[in-house]
Write a protein that holds these residues in place. Structure first.
Motif, PDB file in Angstrom:
ATOM      1  N   LEU A   1       0.831  -1.199   0.000  1.00 48.25           N
ATOM      2  CA  LEU A   1       0.000   0.000   0.000  1.00 48.25           C
ATOM      3  C   LEU A   1       0.865   1.249   0.000  1.00 48.25           C
ATOM      4  O   LEU A   1       0.582   2.210  -0.720  1.00 48.25           O
ATOM      5  N   GLN A   2       1.933   1.242   0.768  1.00 45.94           N
ATOM      6  CA  GLN A   2       2.827   2.397   0.810  1.00 45.94           C
ATOM      7  C   GLN A   2       3.441   2.637  -0.567  1.00 45.94           C
ATOM      8  O   GLN A   2       3.564   3.775  -1.010  1.00 45.94           O
ATOM      9  N   ASN A   3       3.784   1.559  -1.273  1.00 45.71           N
ATOM     10  CA  ASN A   3       4.324   1.704  -2.624  1.00 45.71           C
ATOM     11  C   ASN A   3       3.279   2.246  -3.580  1.00 45.71           C
ATOM     12  O   ASN A   3       3.585   3.022  -4.479  1.00 45.71           O
ATOM     13  N   ILE A   4       2.021   1.834  -3.401  1.00 50.97           N
ATOM     14  CA  ILE A   4       0.951   2.351  -4.257  1.00 50.97           C
ATOM     15  C   ILE A   4       0.765   3.836  -3.993  1.00 50.97           C
ATOM     16  O   ILE A   4       0.670   4.638  -4.919  1.00 50.97           O
ATOM     17  N   VAL A   5       0.722   4.214  -2.722  1.00 49.23           N
ATOM     18  CA  VAL A   5       0.526   5.619  -2.362  1.00 49.23           C
ATOM     19  C   VAL A   5       1.677   6.470  -2.880  1.00 49.23           C
ATOM     20  O   VAL A   5       1.473   7.539  -3.445  1.00 49.23           O
ATOM     21  N   GLN A   6       2.891   5.972  -2.720  1.00 50.64           N
ATOM     22  CA  GLN A   6       4.045   6.750  -3.146  1.00 50.64           C
ATOM     23  C   GLN A   6       4.410   6.485  -4.599  1.00 50.64           C
ATOM     24  O   GLN A   6       5.113   7.276  -5.209  1.00 50.64           O
TER      25      GLN A   6
ATOM     26  N   ASN B   1       4.495  13.153  -5.073  1.00 49.70           N
ATOM     27  CA  ASN B   1       3.207  12.602  -5.449  1.00 49.70           C
ATOM     28  C   ASN B   1       2.093  13.531  -4.979  1.00 49.70           C
ATOM     29  O   ASN B   1       1.717  13.526  -3.820  1.00 49.70           O
ATOM     30  N   TRP B   2       1.586  14.314  -5.909  1.00 47.34           N
ATOM     31  CA  TRP B   2       0.552  15.283  -5.577  1.00 47.34           C
ATOM     32  C   TRP B   2      -0.799  14.624  -5.353  1.00 47.34           C
ATOM     33  O   TRP B   2      -1.739  15.260  -4.906  1.00 47.34           O
ATOM     34  N   GLY B   3      -0.922  13.351  -5.650  1.00 45.86           N
ATOM     35  CA  GLY B   3      -2.188  12.651  -5.479  1.00 45.86           C
ATOM     36  C   GLY B   3      -2.368  12.055  -4.093  1.00 45.86           C
ATOM     37  O   GLY B   3      -3.414  11.487  -3.810  1.00 45.86           O
ATOM     38  N   ALA B   4      -1.361  12.173  -3.236  1.00 45.97           N
ATOM     39  CA  ALA B   4      -1.492  11.654  -1.870  1.00 45.97           C
ATOM     40  C   ALA B   4      -2.677  12.339  -1.204  1.00 45.97           C
ATOM     41  O   ALA B   4      -2.900  13.535  -1.377  1.00 45.97           O
ATOM     42  N   PHE B   5      -3.460  11.577  -0.461  1.00 43.99           N
ATOM     43  CA  PHE B   5      -4.715  12.096   0.076  1.00 43.99           C
ATOM     44  C   PHE B   5      -4.856  11.801   1.556  1.00 43.99           C
ATOM     45  O   PHE B   5      -4.130  10.983   2.113  1.00 43.99           O
ATOM     46  N   ASP B   6      -5.819  12.475   2.176  1.00 43.85           N
ATOM     47  CA  ASP B   6      -6.160  12.269   3.576  1.00 43.85           C
ATOM     48  C   ASP B   6      -7.461  11.482   3.615  1.00 43.85           C
ATOM     49  O   ASP B   6      -8.500  11.977   3.163  1.00 43.85           O
ATOM     50  N   LYS B   7      -7.425  10.265   4.120  1.00 37.49           N
ATOM     51  CA  LYS B   7      -8.621   9.417   4.104  1.00 37.49           C
ATOM     52  C   LYS B   7      -9.731   9.939   5.024  1.00 37.49           C
ATOM     53  O   LYS B   7     -10.866   9.478   4.942  1.00 37.49           O
ATOM     54  N   LYS B   8      -9.442  10.917   5.861  1.00 36.44           N
ATOM     55  CA  LYS B   8     -10.466  11.496   6.737  1.00 36.44           C
ATOM     56  C   LYS B   8     -11.161  12.694   6.099  1.00 36.44           C
ATOM     57  O   LYS B   8     -12.165  13.172   6.618  1.00 36.44           O
ATOM     58  N   ASN B   9     -10.635  13.184   4.974  1.00 33.99           N
ATOM     59  CA  ASN B   9     -11.203  14.347   4.293  1.00 33.99           C
ATOM     60  C   ASN B   9     -12.230  13.868   3.268  1.00 33.99           C
ATOM     61  O   ASN B   9     -11.898  13.172   2.308  1.00 33.99           O
ATOM     62  N   LYS B  10     -13.485  14.239   3.461  1.00 31.95           N
ATOM     63  CA  LYS B  10     -14.570  13.779   2.579  1.00 31.95           C
ATOM     64  C   LYS B  10     -14.392  14.263   1.141  1.00 31.95           C
ATOM     65  O   LYS B  10     -14.772  13.567   0.205  1.00 31.95           O
ATOM     66  N   LEU B  11     -13.810  15.437   0.946  1.00 29.54           N
ATOM     67  CA  LEU B  11     -13.587  15.928  -0.415  1.00 29.54           C
ATOM     68  C   LEU B  11     -12.519  15.091  -1.122  1.00 29.54           C
ATOM     69  O   LEU B  11     -12.640  14.823  -2.329  1.00 29.54           O
ATOM     70  N   HIS B  12     -11.511  14.656  -0.399  1.00 26.03           N
ATOM     71  CA  HIS B  12     -10.490  13.785  -0.980  1.00 26.03           C
ATOM     72  C   HIS B  12     -11.113  12.446  -1.375  1.00 26.03           C
ATOM     73  O   HIS B  12     -10.827  11.909  -2.455  1.00 26.03           O
TER      74      HIS B  12
ATOM     75  N   LYS C   1      -0.448  18.074 -11.860  1.00 32.68           N
ATOM     76  CA  LYS C   1       0.745  18.788 -12.289  1.00 32.68           C
ATOM     77  C   LYS C   1       0.618  19.333 -13.716  1.00 32.68           C
ATOM     78  O   LYS C   1       1.408  20.180 -14.115  1.00 32.68           O
ATOM     79  N   SER C   2      -0.394  18.863 -14.457  1.00 30.85           N
ATOM     80  CA  SER C   2      -0.522  19.238 -15.866  1.00 30.85           C
ATOM     81  C   SER C   2      -1.248  20.575 -16.030  1.00 30.85           C
ATOM     82  O   SER C   2      -1.834  21.114 -15.085  1.00 30.85           O
ATOM     83  N   ASP C   3      -1.223  21.076 -17.262  1.00 32.65           N
ATOM     84  CA  ASP C   3      -1.934  22.315 -17.594  1.00 32.65           C
ATOM     85  C   ASP C   3      -3.446  22.116 -17.624  1.00 32.65           C
ATOM     86  O   ASP C   3      -4.197  23.095 -17.610  1.00 32.65           O
ATOM     87  N   LYS C   4      -3.914  20.883 -17.680  1.00 29.41           N
ATOM     88  CA  LYS C   4      -5.352  20.590 -17.741  1.00 29.41           C
ATOM     89  C   LYS C   4      -6.039  20.769 -16.390  1.00 29.41           C
ATOM     90  O   LYS C   4      -7.249  20.916 -16.319  1.00 29.41           O
ATOM     91  N   SER C   5      -5.269  20.750 -15.328  1.00 24.87           N
ATOM     92  CA  SER C   5      -5.831  20.876 -13.989  1.00 24.87           C
ATOM     93  C   SER C   5      -6.157  22.335 -13.671  1.00 24.87           C
ATOM     94  O   SER C   5      -5.350  23.226 -13.929  1.00 24.87           O
ATOM     95  N   PRO C   6      -7.341  22.591 -13.088  1.00 29.61           N
ATOM     96  CA  PRO C   6      -7.682  23.971 -12.716  1.00 29.61           C
ATOM     97  C   PRO C   6      -6.859  24.484 -11.528  1.00 29.61           C
ATOM     98  O   PRO C   6      -6.753  25.686 -11.330  1.00 29.61           O
ATOM     99  N   VAL C   7      -6.295  23.581 -10.740  1.00 34.94           N
ATOM    100  CA  VAL C   7      -5.474  23.955  -9.582  1.00 34.94           C
ATOM    101  C   VAL C   7      -4.196  23.121  -9.629  1.00 34.94           C
ATOM    102  O   VAL C   7      -4.257  21.900  -9.596  1.00 34.94           O
ATOM    103  N   ASN C   8      -3.061  23.772  -9.732  1.00 34.79           N
ATOM    104  CA  ASN C   8      -1.779  23.071  -9.798  1.00 34.79           C
ATOM    105  C   ASN C   8      -1.102  23.071  -8.432  1.00 34.79           C
ATOM    106  O   ASN C   8      -0.173  23.826  -8.178  1.00 34.79           O
ATOM    107  N   LYS C   9      -1.620  22.213  -7.537  1.00 38.64           N
ATOM    108  CA  LYS C   9      -1.093  22.070  -6.188  1.00 38.64           C
ATOM    109  C   LYS C   9      -1.275  20.628  -5.759  1.00 38.64           C
ATOM    110  O   LYS C   9      -2.149  19.932  -6.266  1.00 38.64           O
ATOM    111  N   PRO C  10      -0.464  20.177  -4.797  1.00 40.63           N
ATOM    112  CA  PRO C  10      -0.716  18.850  -4.224  1.00 40.63           C
ATOM    113  C   PRO C  10      -2.087  18.811  -3.553  1.00 40.63           C
ATOM    114  O   PRO C  10      -2.556  19.816  -2.997  1.00 40.63           O
ATOM    115  N   LEU C  11      -2.730  17.667  -3.613  1.00 39.89           N
ATOM    116  CA  LEU C  11      -4.081  17.505  -3.073  1.00 39.89           C
ATOM    117  C   LEU C  11      -4.149  17.892  -1.598  1.00 39.89           C
ATOM    118  O   LEU C  11      -5.092  18.549  -1.164  1.00 39.89           O
TER     119      LEU C  11
END
Length: 116
Positions: A25-30, A38-49, A82-92
């Motif tokens: 799981l750690q390898n999948i996350v990282q 890895n800007w896709g790392a998320f907080d499992k307690k955040n409902k928006l994530h 990280k791409s130009d297609k994203s409306p917000v270019n920041k880590p999650l």
């Protein structure tokens, strides 16, 4: 959740075998990358994530996991953020609620176009 015991017959430590899914799981996350990259790392307690992860599964942006089957592909999410297609270019994890809402709206639009 009921677990069934099994007899470990492999080579090496039974404890290492037990901990293998956790390291997987750690390898999948990282994704073999550092957590900072890895800007896709998320907080499992955040409902928006969790909403974003649900949208990834809807779009079939998934990857295989031995323990959990198919899981959301956070490496692909990271590349998207990280791409130009994203409306917000920041880590999650660094996004505000308003920025997360923009990402959710973006994925809603992609889902609508994908299944139209």
């Amino acid at each position: 959740m009921k677990t069934t015991p099994y007899l470990y017959t492999g080579s090496g430590s039974a404890i290492d075998d037990y901990n293998k899914p956790k390291s997987e799981l750690q390898n999948i996350v990282q994704g073999g990358r550092s957590a900072k990259n890895n800007w896709g790392a998320f907080d499992k307690k955040n409902k928006l994530h969790l909403t974003i992860l649900s949208q990834l599964r809807t779009l079939q942006w998934t990857t295989k996991s031995q323990k959990w089957g198919e899981v959301a592909d956070i490496n692909r999410l990271s590349d998207f953020l990280k791409s130009d297609k994203s409306p917000v270019n920041k880590p999650l994890t660094d996004m505000t609620q308003q920025e997360l809402s923009k990402i959710i709206s973006c994925f809603d639009s992609i889902i609508t176009k994908h299944f139209k």
